[in-house]
Enzyme design. Structure first.
Site, PDB file in Angstrom:
ATOM      1  N   LYS A  12       0.857  -1.189   0.000  1.00 22.24           N
ATOM      2  CA  LYS A  12       0.000   0.000   0.000  1.00 22.24           C
ATOM      3  C   LYS A  12       0.890   1.234   0.000  1.00 22.24           C
ATOM      4  CE  LYS A  12      -4.088  -0.151   0.802  1.00 22.24           C
ATOM      5  NZ  LYS A  12      -5.250  -0.369  -0.096  1.00 22.24           N
ATOM      6  N   THR A  57      -3.229  -5.578   0.917  1.00 25.48           N
ATOM      7  CA  THR A  57      -2.609  -4.254   1.043  1.00 25.48           C
ATOM      8  C   THR A  57      -3.361  -3.409   2.065  1.00 25.48           C
ATOM      9  OG1 THR A  57      -3.895  -3.261  -0.775  1.00 25.48           O
ATOM     10  CG2 THR A  57      -1.816  -4.348  -1.349  1.00 25.48           C
ATOM     11  N   ASP A  58      -4.661  -3.661   2.220  1.00 28.12           N
ATOM     12  CA  ASP A  58      -5.418  -2.928   3.233  1.00 28.12           C
ATOM     13  C   ASP A  58      -4.903  -3.248   4.631  1.00 28.12           C
ATOM     14  OD1 ASP A  58      -7.884  -1.194   3.704  1.00 28.12           O
ATOM     15  OD2 ASP A  58      -8.322  -2.913   5.002  1.00 28.12           O
ATOM     16  N   PHE A 166      32.518  30.698 -12.649  1.00 29.73           N
ATOM     17  CA  PHE A 166      32.496  29.625 -13.648  1.00 29.73           C
ATOM     18  C   PHE A 166      33.213  30.123 -14.895  1.00 29.73           C
ATOM     19  CE2 PHE A 166      30.332  26.913 -16.919  1.00 29.73           C
ATOM     20  CZ  PHE A 166      30.881  25.714 -16.483  1.00 29.73           C
ATOM     21  N   ARG A 183      29.062  35.166  -9.563  1.00 25.89           N
ATOM     22  CA  ARG A 183      27.717  34.767  -9.972  1.00 25.89           C
ATOM     23  C   ARG A 183      26.927  34.237  -8.781  1.00 25.89           C
ATOM     24  NH1 ARG A 183      27.708  28.708 -12.713  1.00 25.89           N
ATOM     25  NH2 ARG A 183      28.851  27.657 -11.039  1.00 25.89           N
ATOM     26  N   GLN A 231      29.978  21.248  -9.270  1.00 24.82           N
ATOM     27  CA  GLN A 231      30.552  19.938  -8.961  1.00 24.82           C
ATOM     28  C   GLN A 231      31.483  20.010  -7.753  1.00 24.82           C
ATOM     29  OE1 GLN A 231      30.146  21.203 -11.992  1.00 24.82           O
ATOM     30  NE2 GLN A 231      29.969  19.622 -13.583  1.00 24.82           N
ATOM     31  N   ASN A 257      21.195  23.145 -11.390  1.00 26.13           N
ATOM     32  CA  ASN A 257      21.815  24.464 -11.318  1.00 26.13           C
ATOM     33  C   ASN A 257      20.745  25.488 -11.672  1.00 26.13           C
ATOM     34  OD1 ASN A 257      23.480  26.675 -11.323  1.00 26.13           O
ATOM     35  ND2 ASN A 257      25.105  25.717 -12.503  1.00 26.13           N
ATOM     36  N   HIS A 259      19.762  28.586 -12.663  1.00 24.38           N
ATOM     37  CA  HIS A 259      20.482  29.700 -13.281  1.00 24.38           C
ATOM     38  C   HIS A 259      19.833  31.044 -12.970  1.00 24.38           C
ATOM     39  CE1 HIS A 259      22.874  26.800 -15.422  1.00 24.38           C
ATOM     40  NE2 HIS A 259      21.821  26.311 -16.059  1.00 24.38           N
TER      41      HIS A 259
END
Length: 307
Positions: A12, A57-58, A166, A183, A231, A257, A259
Site C-alpha cells: 500500500k 494491502t489494506d 564559472f 555569480r 561539482q 543548477n 540559473h
C-alpha cells in the site's frame, strides 16, 4: 513464446499518518507519508490467482496506523524498521520488506506575550505552521537478516549570492555562455545517504541526531565553499558529511543548477552591477554524483527518481 515471472512486489503506497504526542499542554507532531512494498513467495497469485500467500494491502495500511499508536514515531527510520521487521517476521511468505517514508516538518507558532487580551494566548504550545523547506525521506529494507537504511532529503533550496565563479570551460562553435567571475549559485538539493548499520548486532544510530547533523554539515559546506563549479561544491558537501559522521558511508546528490542571469538594463540607461537577475526555471544544468568513504562500494542507485 513461454513467459516467466520476474521481480515483483506489492503493498500500500502513500499512507498519510499524523501522530500527535501530548506532553501535558505541549504537543509534538510527526507527519509521515509511508509506502510499503513486500516481496517473497508470490508466484501462485500471479500464475493462478491464488491469494493464499497474499497479505492484503489494506492490512498493511492498517498496520501503519496501528504501529503509530503501539510504537509511536520516534523517527522515520525507527518507524520503518518496526514495520519492516514485522512484515518479514510475521508472514512466512514475505521474504523482503521495503518501507519508504517522506516526513513533513512542522514548527511551533510563536504566540503573542502572556499579557495578551486574547483568550488562551499565553503558553500556547499546540499550534504549528508547516515548514516550507525540504522534505525528509528514508527507505528501510529488510530481508530477515540484513538491513539497508537510506535517508536524505529533497527540495532543500539554497543560494549563495556571491563567492561563485564559472570560467575556463571548453568552448566550441556553439558556445555562447560568457565566463563568470562573480555569480549566483543556487540549487534544490536532493540527497540520499546510506548508513553502515546493517545488522541487529550493531549499535543502531541515533536517527534524529544523525539527520540533523548531516543536514547541518551539508549546509555549512555549501555556505563555506568558494565555488568554481557546482561539482566542486557538491563534493565538498558530501565529503563534509562522510568525514563528520562515522555512521554514513555513502551519499548521492542530484543538484539542478538554478540559473540566475544578469538582466541587461543598458537600454534603460541603467548599470546592472550584479544586482538584478532573471531567475530561469528551465532548462537547467543537472549535476549528480556519489561521494563515498574510501574502500566502500556504492549501493545507492544512480537514478534516484524513485528512491
Amino acid at each position: 513464446m513461454p513467459t516467466i515471472l520476474g521481480q515483483n512486489q506489492y503493498g500500500k503506497a502513500e499512507n498519510r499518518v499524523v501522530k500527535i504526542t501530548r506532553d501535558g499542554d505541549t504537543h509534538h507532531i510527526k507527519d509521515l507519508n509511508v509506502s510499503v512494498a513486500l516481496s517473497g513467495d508470490m508466484d501462485d497469485v500471479h500464475y493462478s490467482g491464488s491469494n493464499a500467500n497474499v497479505l492484503p494491502t489494506d492490512t498493511t495500511k492498517n498496520t501503519v496506523f496501528a504501529f503509530a499508536k503501539e510504537h509511536g514515531i520516534e523517527s522515520a527510520e525507527q518507524f520503518g524498521i518496526h514495520l519492516a521487521r514485522h512484515f518479514v517476521s510475521s508472514q512466512e511468505p514475505i521474504h523482503r520488506a521495503r518501507i519508504r517514508i517522506e516526513e513533513y516538518s512542522w514548527e511551533r507558532i510563536a504566540t503573542s506575550d502572556g499579557n495578551s487580551k486574547f483568550i488562551g494566548a499565553d503558553e500556547v504550545r499546540h499550534s504549528f505552521a508547516r515548514k516550507g523547506m525540504e522534505t525528509r525521506v528514508s527507505q528501510i529494507t529488510y530481508d530477515g537478516e540484513n538491513w539497508e537504511v537510506i535517508s536524505g532529503l529533497k527540495d532543500l533550496t539554497v543560494m549563495n549570492s556571491t563567492n561563485s565563479e564559472f570560467w575556463g570551460y571548453v568552448k566550441d562553435k556553439y558556445t555562447t555562455l560568457k565566463e563568470a567571475y562573480d555569480r549566483i549559485l543556487a540549487t534544490d538539493v536532493s540527497a540520499r545517504w546510506r548508513y553502515n548499520w546493517t545488522s541487529d548486532e550493531q549499535r543502531m544510530p541515533n536517527w534524529e541526531k544523525s539527520y540533523e547533523q548531516a543536514r547541518k554539515h551539508m549546509l555549512h559546506a555549501f555556505a563555506e565553499t568558494y565555488s568554481l563549479s557546482l561539482q566542486q561544491t557538491l563534493y565538498q558537501m558530501g565529503s563534509r558529511i562522510i568525514n563528520s559522521r562515522s555512521e554514513i558511508d555513502e551519499i548521492r546528490f542530484s543538484l539542478p543548477n538554478n540559473h540566475h542571469f544578469l538582466v541587461d538594463l543598458e537600454p534603460f540607461g541603467l548599470k546592472n552591477d550584479n544586482e538584478v537577475y532573471f531567475a530561469a526555471d528551465r532548462p537547467y544544468g543537472l549535476i549528480e554524483a556519489t561521494v563515498l568513504r574510501d574502500g566502500v562500494e556504492p549501493q545507492i542507485p544512480v537514478d534516484m527518481t524513485n528512491l
